[in-house]
Design a protein around this motif. Sequence first.
Motif, PDB file in Angstrom:
ATOM      1  N   THR A   1       0.834  -1.204   0.000  1.00 57.64           N
ATOM      2  CA  THR A   1       0.000   0.000   0.000  1.00 57.64           C
ATOM      3  C   THR A   1       0.868   1.253   0.000  1.00 57.64           C
ATOM      4  OG1 THR A   1      -1.725  -1.159   1.205  1.00 57.64           O
ATOM      5  CG2 THR A   1      -1.832   1.221   1.231  1.00 57.64           C
ATOM      6  N   GLU A   2       1.914   1.271   0.768  1.00 58.16           N
ATOM      7  CA  GLU A   2       2.826   2.406   0.820  1.00 58.16           C
ATOM      8  C   GLU A   2       3.512   2.615  -0.529  1.00 58.16           C
ATOM      9  OE1 GLU A   2       3.431   4.781   3.191  1.00 58.16           O
ATOM     10  OE2 GLU A   2       1.664   3.878   4.117  1.00 58.16           O
ATOM     11  N   ILE A   3       3.919   1.517  -1.165  1.00 56.96           N
ATOM     12  CA  ILE A   3       4.558   1.614  -2.481  1.00 56.96           C
ATOM     13  C   ILE A   3       3.562   2.188  -3.496  1.00 56.96           C
ATOM     14  CG2 ILE A   3       5.497   0.270  -4.401  1.00 56.96           C
ATOM     15  CD1 ILE A   3       6.711  -1.615  -2.253  1.00 56.96           C
ATOM     16  N   LEU A   4       2.335   1.673  -3.490  1.00 55.00           N
ATOM     17  CA  LEU A   4       1.320   2.161  -4.422  1.00 55.00           C
ATOM     18  C   LEU A   4       0.984   3.632  -4.161  1.00 55.00           C
ATOM     19  CD1 LEU A   4      -1.094  -0.911  -4.600  1.00 55.00           C
ATOM     20  CD2 LEU A   4       0.433  -0.059  -6.388  1.00 55.00           C
ATOM     21  N   LYS A   5       0.926   4.000  -2.895  1.00 52.73           N
ATOM     22  CA  LYS A   5       0.650   5.396  -2.543  1.00 52.73           C
ATOM     23  C   LYS A   5       1.755   6.309  -3.058  1.00 52.73           C
ATOM     24  CE  LYS A   5      -0.013   8.418   1.433  1.00 52.73           C
ATOM     25  NZ  LYS A   5       1.215   9.190   1.420  1.00 52.73           N
ATOM     26  N   SER A   6       2.989   5.877  -2.901  1.00 52.59           N
ATOM     27  CA  SER A   6       4.131   6.655  -3.383  1.00 52.59           C
ATOM     28  C   SER A   6       4.084   6.792  -4.903  1.00 52.59           C
ATOM     29  CB  SER A   6       5.430   5.993  -2.947  1.00 52.59           C
ATOM     30  OG  SER A   6       6.532   6.664  -3.490  1.00 52.59           O
ATOM     31  N   GLN A   7       3.750   5.704  -5.593  1.00 52.91           N
ATOM     32  CA  GLN A   7       3.644   5.741  -7.051  1.00 52.91           C
ATOM     33  C   GLN A   7       2.513   6.674  -7.492  1.00 52.91           C
ATOM     34  OE1 GLN A   7       3.208   1.624  -8.114  1.00 52.91           O
ATOM     35  NE2 GLN A   7       5.421   1.245  -8.140  1.00 52.91           N
ATOM     36  N   CYS A   8       1.406   6.638  -6.784  1.00 50.55           N
ATOM     37  CA  CYS A   8       0.280   7.523  -7.099  1.00 50.55           C
ATOM     38  C   CYS A   8       0.675   8.993  -6.907  1.00 50.55           C
ATOM     39  CB  CYS A   8      -0.930   7.193  -6.223  1.00 50.55           C
ATOM     40  SG  CYS A   8      -1.769   5.685  -6.705  1.00 50.55           S
ATOM     41  N   ASP A   9       1.383   9.276  -5.829  1.00 56.79           N
ATOM     42  CA  ASP A   9       1.851  10.648  -5.598  1.00 56.79           C
ATOM     43  C   ASP A   9       2.774  11.110  -6.717  1.00 56.79           C
ATOM     44  OD1 ASP A   9       0.409  10.839  -3.268  1.00 56.79           O
ATOM     45  OD2 ASP A   9       2.124  10.399  -1.952  1.00 56.79           O
ATOM     46  N   ASP A  10       3.692  10.231  -7.121  1.00 55.81           N
ATOM     47  CA  ASP A  10       4.607  10.572  -8.225  1.00 55.81           C
ATOM     48  C   ASP A  10       3.835  10.811  -9.524  1.00 55.81           C
ATOM     49  OD1 ASP A  10       6.736  10.326  -6.494  1.00 55.81           O
ATOM     50  OD2 ASP A  10       7.303   8.313  -7.182  1.00 55.81           O
ATOM     51  N   ASN A  11       2.891   9.932  -9.806  1.00 56.28           N
ATOM     52  CA  ASN A  11       2.107  10.063 -11.036  1.00 56.28           C
ATOM     53  C   ASN A  11       1.242  11.327 -11.020  1.00 56.28           C
ATOM     54  OD1 ASN A  11       3.145   7.735 -12.167  1.00 56.28           O
ATOM     55  ND2 ASN A  11       1.509   6.432 -11.398  1.00 56.28           N
ATOM     56  N   LEU A  12       0.720  11.664  -9.863  1.00 58.02           N
ATOM     57  CA  LEU A  12      -0.084  12.881  -9.750  1.00 58.02           C
ATOM     58  C   LEU A  12       0.772  14.110 -10.040  1.00 58.02           C
ATOM     59  CD1 LEU A  12      -2.744  14.286  -9.037  1.00 58.02           C
ATOM     60  CD2 LEU A  12      -2.003  14.273  -6.653  1.00 58.02           C
ATOM     61  N   GLN A  13       1.982  14.137  -9.507  1.00 55.51           N
ATOM     62  CA  GLN A  13       2.885  15.265  -9.775  1.00 55.51           C
ATOM     63  C   GLN A  13       3.228  15.358 -11.256  1.00 55.51           C
ATOM     64  OE1 GLN A  13       6.264  14.775  -7.219  1.00 55.51           O
ATOM     65  NE2 GLN A  13       5.170  15.465  -5.394  1.00 55.51           N
ATOM     66  N   ILE A  14       3.466  14.214 -11.879  1.00 51.51           N
ATOM     67  CA  ILE A  14       3.813  14.194 -13.303  1.00 51.51           C
ATOM     68  C   ILE A  14       2.642  14.703 -14.137  1.00 51.51           C
ATOM     69  CG2 ILE A  14       4.305  12.666 -15.264  1.00 51.51           C
ATOM     70  CD1 ILE A  14       5.951  10.944 -13.264  1.00 51.51           C
TER      71      ILE A  14
END
Length: 83
Positions: free
Chosen positions: A11-24
Amino acid sequence: MYQIKENFDETEILKSQCDDNLQITTTQGLAAGFDQKAKSLSRSIKYWVVGLIKLYVQVVISGGNKFKNYLQSLILIKALGRA
């Protein structure tokens, strides 16, 4: 208990990926918006420049005619003063 830890880590990994994708995606969206606005302004500025050049030419022509009339008046006044 081990399964909960794995799920939490995933869940933490997915959350981090979502945050990165949102910024992009946000950055790309802003860049596209600025690019679209720049193109729009580029088109409209051409009309403003052409309009200002036409106005400048009209002012120069009108001013030139008035200056010519002014000089003719001065010459006439000077000629009448001599007579």
